[in-house]
Design a protein around this motif. Structure first.
Motif, PDB file in Angstrom:
ATOM      1  N   SER A   2     -58.701  16.863  24.326  1.00 18.77           N
ATOM      2  CA  SER A   2     -59.739  17.471  25.147  1.00 18.77           C
ATOM      3  C   SER A   2     -59.490  17.269  26.626  1.00 18.77           C
ATOM      4  O   SER A   2     -60.024  18.001  27.465  1.00 18.77           O
ATOM      5  N   LEU A   3     -58.674  16.274  26.966  1.00 21.55           N
ATOM      6  CA  LEU A   3     -58.425  15.938  28.368  1.00 21.55           C
ATOM      7  C   LEU A   3     -57.069  15.227  28.431  1.00 21.55           C
ATOM      8  O   LEU A   3     -56.808  14.331  27.638  1.00 21.55           O
ATOM      9  N   CYS A   4     -56.231  15.617  29.375  1.00 11.70           N
ATOM     10  CA  CYS A   4     -54.926  14.943  29.509  1.00 11.70           C
ATOM     11  C   CYS A   4     -54.504  14.940  30.969  1.00 11.70           C
ATOM     12  O   CYS A   4     -54.136  15.994  31.524  1.00 11.70           O
ATOM     13  N   ILE A  49     -54.789  26.383  30.037  1.00 17.81           N
ATOM     14  CA  ILE A  49     -53.933  25.278  29.594  1.00 17.81           C
ATOM     15  C   ILE A  49     -54.493  24.659  28.312  1.00 17.81           C
ATOM     16  O   ILE A  49     -55.717  24.565  28.139  1.00 17.81           O
ATOM     17  N   TRP A  50     -53.576  24.305  27.415  1.00 20.71           N
ATOM     18  CA  TRP A  50     -53.911  23.576  26.192  1.00 20.71           C
ATOM     19  C   TRP A  50     -53.019  22.342  26.130  1.00 20.71           C
ATOM     20  O   TRP A  50     -51.846  22.393  26.500  1.00 20.71           O
ATOM     21  N   TRP A  51     -53.571  21.247  25.596  1.00 24.23           N
ATOM     22  CA  TRP A  51     -52.814  19.997  25.440  1.00 24.23           C
ATOM     23  C   TRP A  51     -52.782  19.633  23.956  1.00 24.23           C
ATOM     24  O   TRP A  51     -53.831  19.443  23.332  1.00 24.23           O
ATOM     25  N   TRP A  52     -51.590  19.500  23.397  1.00 22.16           N
ATOM     26  CA  TRP A  52     -51.440  19.105  21.997  1.00 22.16           C
ATOM     27  C   TRP A  52     -50.480  17.919  21.915  1.00 22.16           C
ATOM     28  O   TRP A  52     -49.415  17.927  22.540  1.00 22.16           O
ATOM     29  N   ASN A  53     -50.855  16.900  21.129  1.00 21.19           N
ATOM     30  CA  ASN A  53     -50.023  15.702  21.068  1.00 21.19           C
ATOM     31  C   ASN A  53     -49.096  15.714  19.852  1.00 21.19           C
ATOM     32  O   ASN A  53     -49.083  16.660  19.060  1.00 21.19           O
ATOM     33  N   ALA A  54     -48.345  14.636  19.714  1.00 22.96           N
ATOM     34  CA  ALA A  54     -47.294  14.586  18.697  1.00 22.96           C
ATOM     35  C   ALA A  54     -47.825  14.419  17.279  1.00 22.96           C
ATOM     36  O   ALA A  54     -47.068  14.542  16.316  1.00 22.96           O
ATOM     37  N   VAL A  75     -49.163  26.685  28.745  1.00 26.95           N
ATOM     38  CA  VAL A  75     -49.761  27.233  29.959  1.00 26.95           C
ATOM     39  C   VAL A  75     -49.522  28.739  30.015  1.00 26.95           C
ATOM     40  O   VAL A  75     -48.386  29.198  29.845  1.00 26.95           O
ATOM     41  N   VAL A  76     -50.602  29.498  30.249  1.00 31.35           N
ATOM     42  CA  VAL A  76     -50.515  30.944  30.347  1.00 31.35           C
ATOM     43  C   VAL A  76     -51.150  31.383  31.662  1.00 31.35           C
ATOM     44  O   VAL A  76     -52.294  31.004  31.954  1.00 31.35           O
ATOM     45  N   PRO A  77     -50.445  32.165  32.502  1.00 32.21           N
ATOM     46  CA  PRO A  77     -51.037  32.619  33.764  1.00 32.21           C
ATOM     47  C   PRO A  77     -52.189  33.588  33.523  1.00 32.21           C
ATOM     48  O   PRO A  77     -52.158  34.395  32.586  1.00 32.21           O
ATOM     49  N   LEU A  78     -53.202  33.500  34.375  1.00 31.73           N
ATOM     50  CA  LEU A  78     -54.336  34.410  34.338  1.00 31.73           C
ATOM     51  C   LEU A  78     -54.192  35.443  35.448  1.00 31.73           C
ATOM     52  O   LEU A  78     -53.527  35.187  36.460  1.00 31.73           O
TER      53      LEU A  78
END
Length: 305
Positions: free
Chosen positions: A84-86, A73-78, A58-61
């Motif tokens: 694409s959605l979490c 926000i980016w979502w990366w799994n194990a 997460v990076v503030p804008l």
């Protein structure tokens, strides 16, 4: 001691969709609040190192106020794959941000694949995320033999009559479990048997039994649906302990089958996984869904990449 080329990233574990009434632990996510974006390779590496169901970056804008802020926000799994959605990662992030900024009420997430997803801090440790509500899943009138074979192999002692409707959603395959003698949570499922099914995930779902007179008299909450979600191709572990994004398909599946609720009323989904969890679902205008859940902020740590 870290080398000059390494990067040390602080994180916090947050459990999302915690069910305080039943003791459901929810689904953990590692949340990284960053000053600037990481590269895809860095996020991939971090997701694999963390071995959490999801790592959220997460990076503030720029702009915003004490009550309203925007983040990328980016979502990366194990497995090292970007999601694409979490849902649980979004709720976990909103709960953590609301603990960092006590006046925060509205969060706007800018995502890679799902566009802009607003989030509301409803109360301390309770938030929602505004997600797409997909088209009604298409019923599969005669599920192919390979699909049925995978399901039968995955659930010991099951027979074809245990399965009801099968539908193909935008993200996942939805399978209705109809055996009232065997609850969804009691099933010991061999997830590796589901791997040949070509889909992001398999949502195994059932309706609750009629409430007992005692439960009704005591005001015990009755879920509208039960759910377990499996993704042996894409997740570690293969069962998603509490999956929010699956409801973008599962709720439309039920909206076409169950009596309507008043506008703005909440549907309650109970995840019957080992950890368990509760989700509130409110259909919105314009094909959107308010996905609601409680979070618990856990341990802090650092990871070096």
């Amino acid at each position: 001691m870290s080398s000059s080329s390494s990067l040390v990233l602080p994180y916090q574990i947050v459990n999302a969709f915690v069910d305080t009434a039943s003791g459901g632990l929810g689904n953990p996510a590692a949340v990284f609040i960053l000053e600037s974006p990481l590269t895809e390779d860095q996020m991939k590496t971090t997701g694999i190192l963390m071995q959490q169901p999801m790592s959220c970056f997460v990076v503030p804008l720029p702009g915003g106020s004490d009550e309203e802020k925007s983040f990328k926000i980016w979502w990366w799994n194990a497995t090292g794959s970007e999601s694409s959605l979490c849902g649980h990662g979004s709720i976990a992030t909103s709960v953590l941000l609301s603990s960092m900024y006590p006046s925060l009420k509205v969060i706007t997430y800018h995502t890679t694949s799902a566009g802009i997803c607003p989030s509301n801090v409803i109360s301390p440790l309770y938030a929602d995320i505004n997600f797409p509500l997909h088209d009604t899943p298409v019923d599969v009138p005669e599920p192919n033999r390979s699909l049925l074979s995978c399901l039968l192999n995955a659930i010991p002692d099951s027979v074809e009559a245990d399965f009801g409707a099968v539908a193909k959603g935008t993200l996942d395959v939805i399978v209705e479990w109809k055996n009232k003698e065997r609850s969804l949570g009691s099933l010991d499922i061999a997830t590796e048997e589901l791997e040949p099914i070509e889909t992001r995930g398999i949502s195994l779902t059932s309706l609750p039994p009629p409430p007992s007179p005692t439960a009704a008299a005591e005001g015990v909450e009755q879920p509208d649906l039960f759910l377990r979600v499996f993704s042996p191709r894409h997740l570690i572990p293969h069962e998603d302990q509490v999956c929010g994004s699956a409801h973008s398909d599962v709720l439309p599946f039920y909206l076409s089958r169950l009596p309507a609720k008043p506008e703005g009323a909440e549907w309650v989904s109970h995840h019957s996984s080992k950890r368990g969890g509760r989700l509130g679902l409110v259909p919105l205008e314009g094909g959107r869904l308010s996905l609601r859940g409680r979070g618990e902020v856990g341990r802090k740590g650092e990871v070096e990449i």
